[in-house]
Scaffold this motif. Structure first.
Motif, PDB file in Angstrom:
ATOM      1  N   ASN A 179      -9.971  -5.598   5.467  1.00  0.00           N
ATOM      2  CA  ASN A 179     -11.022  -4.585   5.579  1.00  0.00           C
ATOM      3  C   ASN A 179     -12.329  -5.228   5.105  1.00  0.00           C
ATOM      4  OD1 ASN A 179     -12.499  -2.138   5.713  1.00  0.00           O
ATOM      5  ND2 ASN A 179     -10.676  -0.971   5.170  1.00  0.00           N
TER       6      ASN A 179
ATOM      7  N   HIS B 292      -7.499  -9.621   2.607  1.00  0.00           N
ATOM      8  CA  HIS B 292      -7.545  -8.175   2.827  1.00  0.00           C
ATOM      9  C   HIS B 292      -8.251  -7.874   4.139  1.00  0.00           C
ATOM     10  CE1 HIS B 292      -7.833  -3.950   2.037  1.00  0.00           C
ATOM     11  NE2 HIS B 292      -9.140  -3.952   1.934  1.00  0.00           N
TER      12      HIS B 292
ATOM     13  N   ARG C 157     -15.151  -4.673  -3.919  1.00  0.00           N
ATOM     14  CA  ARG C 157     -14.348  -5.860  -4.226  1.00  0.00           C
ATOM     15  C   ARG C 157     -15.168  -7.145  -4.229  1.00  0.00           C
ATOM     16  NH1 ARG C 157     -10.357  -2.991  -0.750  1.00  0.00           N
ATOM     17  NH2 ARG C 157      -8.427  -2.750  -1.924  1.00  0.00           N
TER      18      ARG C 157
ATOM     19  N   GLY D 173      -9.355   5.925  -8.907  1.00  0.00           N
ATOM     20  CA  GLY D 173      -9.681   4.659  -8.229  1.00  0.00           C
ATOM     21  C   GLY D 173      -8.547   4.091  -7.397  1.00  0.00           C
ATOM     22  N   LYS D 174      -7.407   4.778  -7.362  1.00  0.00           N
ATOM     23  CA  LYS D 174      -6.263   4.437  -6.498  1.00  0.00           C
ATOM     24  C   LYS D 174      -6.019   2.927  -6.382  1.00  0.00           C
ATOM     25  CE  LYS D 174      -4.337   7.240  -4.314  1.00  0.00           C
ATOM     26  NZ  LYS D 174      -4.627   7.953  -3.065  1.00  0.00           N
ATOM     27  N   THR D 175      -6.118   2.380  -5.172  1.00  0.00           N
ATOM     28  CA  THR D 175      -5.886   0.941  -4.975  1.00  0.00           C
ATOM     29  C   THR D 175      -6.648   0.105  -5.998  1.00  0.00           C
ATOM     30  OG1 THR D 175      -5.458   1.033  -2.588  1.00  0.00           O
ATOM     31  CG2 THR D 175      -6.350  -1.011  -3.425  1.00  0.00           C
TER      32      THR D 175
ATOM     33  N   VAL E 212      -2.507  -2.663   4.173  1.00  0.00           N
ATOM     34  CA  VAL E 212      -3.209  -1.372   4.354  1.00  0.00           C
ATOM     35  C   VAL E 212      -2.527  -0.396   5.326  1.00  0.00           C
ATOM     36  CG1 VAL E 212      -5.518  -2.272   3.840  1.00  0.00           C
ATOM     37  CG2 VAL E 212      -4.710  -2.266   6.214  1.00  0.00           C
TER      38      VAL E 212
ATOM     39  N   TYR F  16      -7.603   1.935   7.965  1.00  0.00           N
ATOM     40  CA  TYR F  16      -7.867   1.213   6.707  1.00  0.00           C
ATOM     41  C   TYR F  16      -7.917  -0.298   6.861  1.00  0.00           C
ATOM     42  CZ  TYR F  16      -8.195   5.417   4.079  1.00  0.00           C
ATOM     43  OH  TYR F  16      -8.642   6.610   3.595  1.00  0.00           O
TER      44      TYR F  16
ATOM     45  N   GLU G 193       0.812  -1.205   0.000  1.00  0.00           N
ATOM     46  CA  GLU G 193       0.000   0.000   0.000  1.00  0.00           C
ATOM     47  C   GLU G 193       0.853   1.266   0.000  1.00  0.00           C
ATOM     48  OE1 GLU G 193      -3.306   0.438  -0.404  1.00  0.00           O
ATOM     49  OE2 GLU G 193      -2.834   2.580  -0.330  1.00  0.00           O
TER      50      GLU G 193
ATOM     51  N   PHE H 200     -15.535  -2.778   0.414  1.00  0.00           N
ATOM     52  CA  PHE H 200     -14.669  -1.642   0.116  1.00  0.00           C
ATOM     53  C   PHE H 200     -14.236  -1.739  -1.342  1.00  0.00           C
ATOM     54  CE2 PHE H 200     -12.085   1.503   2.642  1.00  0.00           C
ATOM     55  CZ  PHE H 200     -11.503   2.153   1.558  1.00  0.00           C
ATOM     56  N   TRP H 201     -14.375  -0.649  -2.088  1.00  0.00           N
ATOM     57  CA  TRP H 201     -14.081  -0.618  -3.530  1.00  0.00           C
ATOM     58  C   TRP H 201     -14.907  -1.659  -4.302  1.00  0.00           C
ATOM     59  CZ3 TRP H 201     -12.594   3.689  -5.149  1.00  0.00           C
ATOM     60  CH2 TRP H 201     -11.496   4.400  -4.624  1.00  0.00           C
TER      61      TRP H 201
ATOM     62  N   ILE I 197      -3.447  -7.864   0.218  1.00  0.00           N
ATOM     63  CA  ILE I 197      -3.530  -6.401   0.131  1.00  0.00           C
ATOM     64  C   ILE I 197      -3.223  -5.801   1.495  1.00  0.00           C
ATOM     65  CG2 ILE I 197      -4.990  -4.426  -0.458  1.00  0.00           C
ATOM     66  CD1 ILE I 197      -6.694  -6.365  -2.113  1.00  0.00           C
TER      67      ILE I 197
ATOM     68  N   ASP J  19       1.253   0.185  -5.000  1.00  0.00           N
ATOM     69  CA  ASP J  19       0.050   0.477  -5.815  1.00  0.00           C
ATOM     70  C   ASP J  19       0.026   1.901  -6.357  1.00  0.00           C
ATOM     71  OD1 ASP J  19      -0.584   1.561  -3.257  1.00  0.00           O
ATOM     72  OD2 ASP J  19      -2.708   1.033  -3.421  1.00  0.00           O
ATOM     73  N   HIS J  20       0.542   2.864  -5.575  1.00  0.00           N
ATOM     74  CA  HIS J  20       0.539   4.269  -5.990  1.00  0.00           C
ATOM     75  C   HIS J  20       1.322   5.065  -4.966  1.00  0.00           C
ATOM     76  CE1 HIS J  20      -2.496   4.742  -2.893  1.00  0.00           C
ATOM     77  NE2 HIS J  20      -3.226   3.813  -3.478  1.00  0.00           N
TER      78      HIS J  20
ATOM     79  N   HIS K  26      -0.919   3.487   4.824  1.00  0.00           N
ATOM     80  CA  HIS K  26      -1.887   4.324   4.108  1.00  0.00           C
ATOM     81  C   HIS K  26      -1.960   5.677   4.807  1.00  0.00           C
ATOM     82  CE1 HIS K  26      -5.629   5.791   2.409  1.00  0.00           C
ATOM     83  NE2 HIS K  26      -5.658   4.765   1.560  1.00  0.00           N
TER      84      HIS K  26
HETATM   85  C1  GP9 Z   1      -8.900  -0.074   1.189  1.00  0.00           C
HETATM   86  C2  GP9 Z   1      -7.497   0.094   0.710  1.00  0.00           C
HETATM   87  C3  GP9 Z   1      -7.149   1.549   0.439  1.00  0.00           C
HETATM   88  O1  GP9 Z   1      -9.397  -1.360   1.227  1.00  0.00           O
HETATM   89  O2  GP9 Z   1      -7.208  -0.786  -0.302  1.00  0.00           O
HETATM   90  O3  GP9 Z   1      -7.536   2.060  -0.796  1.00  0.00           O
HETATM   91  P1  GP9 Z   1      -6.937   3.438  -1.381  1.00  0.00           P
HETATM   92  O4  GP9 Z   1      -7.434   4.559  -0.497  1.00  0.00           O
HETATM   93  O5  GP9 Z   1      -5.441   3.358  -1.356  1.00  0.00           O
HETATM   94  O6  GP9 Z   1      -7.473   3.514  -2.764  1.00  0.00           O
END
Ligand code: GP9
Ligand code: MN
Length: 438
Positions: free
Chosen positions: A132, A130, A139, A80-82, A196, A167, A38, A136-137, A194, A259-260, A199
């Motif tokens: 979380n 993961h 998934r 969409g980040k992650t 977290v 997170y 992350e 979330f997202w 994944i 990831d970013h 973050h």
């Molecule tokens: C949440 C985590 C964070 O489950 O993957 O996402 P991000 O804020 O980095 O897009």
């Protein structure tokens, strides 16, 4: 609609880079373990604070003779980040120009994604871990459409009052809680972990810090970033120790990627002095350099080294599939195998900026190109260099076309009209992630 897909296939065929025989199939039948780091940026590798390495374990892995490490690898995410990073790695297509593809299209679109390809072609079992909630997202829906057999979200893990941060579950706990499930998976498996904890805002309780001293800038996010990165590094070392002691390591290829960015462009001027750069001299080029993230492939017996090829997240899927001995020719993937002699080294950012092995091309306020030399960070005066100006225009066209192709495929859900030979479309109704194994 038929013609749309025909056009796509023509373009995709032109884009294909054939596998490098030195690496093709080298990981055939091995477990594939993908570790999502992350917000982890490349500059952390081998970086020291007051003489102390921030990420000693990743540093050792980076230089290991069995690791292929990339030092010109960029994230290519949008809003969409992650989830954009995941989307690129699983599907070989870009995220959307706005918003998260996972959230907007992930419940309905047809995917030809890594878990389904590996599952159908080589009998892989697939799982995501993961710490979380599964929604979330989006998934929980997306993974079904991708053909993931299992999704171990936070409901699968034992929790206490202080086992989670903003997170999700702390990385060390998530990884150790995952082991009991990992051990039951049919091999070979394709798994994704994944993390977290690293973050924003990078707040690590003292009890989770082993004494690492953060730097002392006026920006607490900048300071804390090194603490959570260090924590993540410890967590990875523990997980590798487990993989080794259980024997899983010997039959696995381990892929790690950032990831970013973690620190945003707003924070970079406060980071600058730590990188030996005066904040006043910090440029958009420096910001673009901060978009480099780690990409490492580690496997016993793999011929490793530091690979200077330029690439990004879109290139990971064909790279992994070729290592696994699966040719990607018939799949609709927009990157190219990083290990192929024909790999395309133009790195495409989601905002249409791009990087070539020699230049970084960003835009000024009017949308005109600002071209920097990668080696020196100098701005090139295009009016003095009509030849380069023409090349930049040509590259820009290529970049725009590629992103447009991706957006067309995704927005029109075109993959529902094309099924690669030997591939069976995924039926999400066959998947249920409600604590099956427990
Ligand atoms: C949440 C985590 C964070 O489950 O993957 O996402 P991000 O804020 O980095 O897009
Ligand atoms: Mn992220």
């Amino acid at each position: 609609v038929g013609t749309d897909m025909d056009d796509v296939l023509t373009e995709v065929k032109k884009n294909y880079a054939k596998p490098n025989p030195v690496y093709f199939g080298k990981a055939k039948g091995k477990n594939i373990i993908v570790i999502h780091l992350e917000s982890f940026q490349q500059f952390l590798i081998n970086y020291k604070v007051n003489g102390q390495e921030v990420t000693p374990f990743l540093n050792s892995l980076y230089s290991d003779k069995n690791t292929m490490s990339f030092d010109n690898f960029y994230h290519e995410v949008g809003q969409g980040k992650t989830s954009d990073a995941e989307n690129m790695l699983e599907t070989g297509l870009f995220g959307l120009p706005e918003g998260s593809l996972f959230s907007k299209l992930g419940s309905d679109n047809t995917f030809q994604a890594a878990p389904a390809i590996l599952g159908q072609q080589d009998g892989y079992t697939s799982a995501v871990f993961h710490g979380n909630i599964g929604s979330f997202w989006n998934r929980d829906n997306v993974y079904k459409n991708m053909g993931y057999d299992y999704f171990f979200d936070s409901t699968y893990f034992n929790k206490t009052d202080n086992s989670s941060l903003e997170y999700g579950m702390k990385d060390k706990l998530m990884l150790s809680e995952s082991v009991k499930y990992l051990e039951q998976l049919q091999q070979p498996f394709y798994t994704k972990f994944i993390t977290v904890t690293n973050h924003y805002p990078f707040e690590l309780p003292d009890e989770d810090n082993d004494g690492f001293q953060a730097p002392n800038t006026n920006n607490s996010a900048v300071n804390n970033y090194f603490l959570t990165a260090h924590y993540l590094d410890n967590a990875l070392e523990e997980f590798f120790n487990y993989l080794k002691s259980s024997g899983i390591y010997d039959n696995s290829m381990i892929v790690l990627y950032g990831d970013h960015y973690g620190l945003s462009n707003n924070q970079n001027p406060d980071l600058a002095p730590l990188l030996g750069i005066n904040s006043d001299n910090w440029t958009d080029f420096n910001d673009s350099q901060m978009q480099k993230v780690p990409f490492m492939i580690h496997m016993k017996g793999l011929k490793g080294g530091i690979n200077h090829s330029y690439g990004g997240e879109i290139d990971v899927l064909p790279t992994i599939l070729h290592l696994a001995g699966i040719n990607t020719k018939q799949y609709v993937q927009l990157g190219t195998d990083l290990l192929s002699k024909q790999h395309n080294q133009i790195v495409i950012f989601r905002n249409k900026n791009f990087v070539t092995p020699h230049y970084t091309v960003l835009k000024d306020g009017n949308g005109d190109p600002k071209v920097y030399k990668n080696k020196t960070g100098e701005l090139v005066d295009l009016s003095q260099n009509p030849e380069l100006k023409q090349k930049v225009a040509k590259w820009q066209q290529y970049v725009n076309d590629k992103l447009k192709l991706s957006d067309t495929i995704n927005n029109k859900n075109l993959l529902r009209f094309y099924t690669p030979t030997g591939f069976t479309p995924v039926d999400s109704k066959e998947y249920n992630y409600q604590n099956e194994i427990q």
